[in-house]
Design a protein around this motif. Structure first.
Motif, PDB file in Angstrom:
ATOM      1  N   LYS A   1       0.760  -1.260  -0.040  1.00 12.16           N
ATOM      2  CA  LYS A   1       0.040   0.032  -0.002  1.00 12.16           C
ATOM      3  C   LYS A   1       0.580   1.019  -0.073  1.00 12.16           C
ATOM      4  O   LYS A   1       0.345   2.214  -0.210  1.00 12.16           O
ATOM      5  CB  LYS A   1      -0.843   0.025   1.076  1.00 12.16           C
TER       6      LYS A   1
ATOM      7  N   ARG B   1       0.440  -8.286  -4.508  1.00 11.97           N
ATOM      8  CA  ARG B   1      -0.267  -7.290  -5.241  1.00 11.97           C
ATOM      9  C   ARG B   1      -1.095  -6.507  -4.279  1.00 11.97           C
ATOM     10  O   ARG B   1      -1.468  -5.367  -4.593  1.00 11.97           O
ATOM     11  CB  ARG B   1      -0.932  -8.068  -6.607  1.00 11.97           C
ATOM     12  N   THR B   2      -1.913  -7.235  -3.571  1.00  9.14           N
ATOM     13  CA  THR B   2      -2.998  -6.710  -2.676  1.00  9.14           C
ATOM     14  C   THR B   2      -2.949  -7.095  -1.285  1.00  9.14           C
ATOM     15  O   THR B   2      -2.483  -8.138  -0.804  1.00  9.14           O
ATOM     16  CB  THR B   2      -4.269  -7.146  -3.198  1.00  9.14           C
TER      17      THR B   2
ATOM     18  N   ALA C   1      -5.394  -6.919   2.296  1.00  6.32           N
ATOM     19  CA  ALA C   1      -6.955  -6.703   2.483  1.00  6.32           C
ATOM     20  C   ALA C   1      -6.947  -6.542   4.131  1.00  6.32           C
ATOM     21  O   ALA C   1      -6.367  -7.338   4.858  1.00  6.32           O
ATOM     22  CB  ALA C   1      -7.557  -7.979   2.161  1.00  6.32           C
TER      23      ALA C   1
ATOM     24  N   ARG D   1      -9.458  -2.970   0.302  1.00  8.72           N
ATOM     25  CA  ARG D   1      -8.501  -3.843  -0.576  1.00  8.72           C
ATOM     26  C   ARG D   1      -7.465  -2.602  -1.005  1.00  8.72           C
ATOM     27  O   ARG D   1      -7.907  -1.679  -1.464  1.00  8.72           O
ATOM     28  CB  ARG D   1      -8.861  -4.658  -1.496  1.00  8.72           C
ATOM     29  N   SER D   2      -6.148  -2.778  -0.759  1.00 13.47           N
ATOM     30  CA  SER D   2      -5.358  -1.881  -1.117  1.00 13.47           C
ATOM     31  C   SER D   2      -4.062  -2.679  -2.178  1.00 13.47           C
ATOM     32  O   SER D   2      -3.855  -3.670  -2.001  1.00 13.47           O
ATOM     33  CB  SER D   2      -4.383  -1.252  -0.224  1.00 13.47           C
ATOM     34  N   GLN D   3      -3.996  -1.951  -3.462  1.00 10.72           N
ATOM     35  CA  GLN D   3      -3.055  -2.559  -4.302  1.00 10.72           C
ATOM     36  C   GLN D   3      -1.852  -1.943  -4.546  1.00 10.72           C
ATOM     37  O   GLN D   3      -1.768  -0.643  -4.487  1.00 10.72           O
ATOM     38  CB  GLN D   3      -3.826  -2.848  -5.749  1.00 10.72           C
TER      39      GLN D   3
ATOM     40  N   THR E   1      -2.508 -12.172  -2.527  1.00  9.91           N
ATOM     41  CA  THR E   1      -3.098 -11.236  -1.564  1.00  9.91           C
ATOM     42  C   THR E   1      -2.497 -11.613  -0.190  1.00  9.91           C
ATOM     43  O   THR E   1      -2.803 -12.621   0.131  1.00  9.91           O
ATOM     44  CB  THR E   1      -4.533 -11.153  -1.872  1.00  9.91           C
TER      45      THR E   1
END
Length: 377
Positions: free
Chosen positions: A113, A190-191, A193, A198-200, A327
């Motif tokens: 993030k 990538r992500t 949670a 959700r932040s990518q 994730t």
């Protein structure tokens, strides 16, 4: 059919080399490195001063990894959000003051993030205060011979004095990958949670360039769009760095093109290691604000698109793969009071930055040196 495929591959390679030639004329700092030998395969302006933006967080992560290595912290150490941390500008996680998460989850948020409040909270957790942590960052930079680097904060929000070079960023990234492979998953995720949120990551290569396994992006107006990307293909590991791109398209495509050409044998190599790249600390850092966020932004973006058009409609793209990176799910520990850090394990030396013992430390990469986590008074 095989002849046609071979011809297409040759055409793509030629186009990639032409794109590399054009991009070098733009004087954007770039580096392509063979991670197994540390040889520089391609280099352009890698020693000129540049604002790191969130690439700063690579050093923040390195200091955290070393704190865990020395027993002065652990992956389960609570990282508590302070009022000072919450005062950082976005991007941020924004948990209520006093809320804790584990250091492991904090590191995922830091990398994926790119949360500035969490960068401060990690620093406060390890060093006791943000200024003390910044002292540690600069001490580590000195030990590693990062002569073009100076840190003012642990997150990379713009400060005129927060400066690095592509060469120095490469040294930090290579050291992380060589010494701390157990944390590779942080950089390939990538992500993140948290509940329904959700932040990518902004690393375009993670989802579009096969073999990408890290590392970090950064952006402020003064720096343009920066990236460090690492890719493994066919038993080879390459690292690419691009600083100062005008858009996420340009950053991703230019970096992917450099990697594509590197894997295809498009660069003969320089015969030099990263250490041999010469920094130019006497220069003022490039300030991209007028071109990236100011009155000249639209014209500058159009000019860049004319010179490097990969990824635009009807043009070649190097980000054609479809990848679903992992994730990571995080959880809070609730509201906690200050929690003392674990004590260092017995027998681990505390080497103060600048002490005589430090003169014997390796410059980085695979070295097993122990850096002091208590800055000099």
């Amino acid at each position: 059919m095989q002849s046609v495929q071979r011809l297409l591959s040759i055409c793509v390679l030629v186009l990639g080399i032409l794109a590399a030639t054009l991009s070098s004329a733009l004087a954007l700092p770039q580096l392509l490195i063979d991670m197994r030998t540390n040889e520089v395969l391609y280099e352009n302006e890698a020693g000129i001063p540049w604002h790191p933006a969130s690439l700063t967080k690579l050093m923040t992560a390195l200091i955290a990894f070393e704190a865990i290595e020395t027993g002065q912290a652990s992956l389960s150490t609570p990282v508590i959000t302070s009022a000072n941390a919450l005062s950082a500008a976005p991007s941020k996680l924004g948990l209520p003051e006093g809320t804790a998460i584990t250091l492991e989850d904090a590191l995922y948020i830091l990398v994926v993030k790119s949360a500035n409040d969490i960068a401060v909270a990690i620093g406060e957790t390890i060093a006791g205060s943000e200024p003390a942590f910044v002292d540690m960052m600069n001490a580590r930079a000195a030990i590693m011979g990062l002569t073009g680097t100076h840190f003012v904060n642990p997150h990379g929000l713009h400060d005129p004095a927060q400066v690095t070079t592509a060469r120095d960023i490469a040294m930090i990234a290579l050291t992380i990958r060589a010494r701390f492979p157990q944390y590779d998953a942080l950089f390939s995720t990538r992500t993140v949670a948290l509940g329904d949120s959700r932040s990518q990551s902004n690393n375009e290569l993670l989802t579009g360039f096969s073999g990408t396994d890290g590392m970090k992006t950064g952006y402020v107006c003064a720096s343009g769009l920066n990236i460090v990307a690492t890719v493994t293909r066919g038993g080879r590991q390459l690292m690419a760095i691009t600083l100062g791109a005008s858009s996420s398209r340009e950053r991703g495509e230019m970096t992917a093109q450099m990697l594509f050409s590197g894997f295809a044998g498009g660069y003969r190599g320089t015969g030099r290691t990263v250490n041999a790249v010469v920094n130019q600390p006497g220069l003022l850092p490039v300030d991209m604000r007028t071109d990236i966020c100011g009155t000249n932004a639209s014209q500058y973006t159009e000019e860049r698109a004319e010179i490097f058009s990969a990824g635009l409609d009807g043009q070649i793209s190097y980000l054609n793969d479809t990848i679903v990176p992992p994730t990571h799910t995080i959880a809070t520990l609730g509201r906690l009071a200050d929690v003392p850090l674990p004590r260092p394990r017995p027998g681990i030396p505390d080497i103060a930055a600048g002490s005589p013992a430090n003169q014997n430390l390796s410059a980085g990469f695979g070295d097993s040196s122990i850096v002091s986590l208590t800055p000099n008074p």
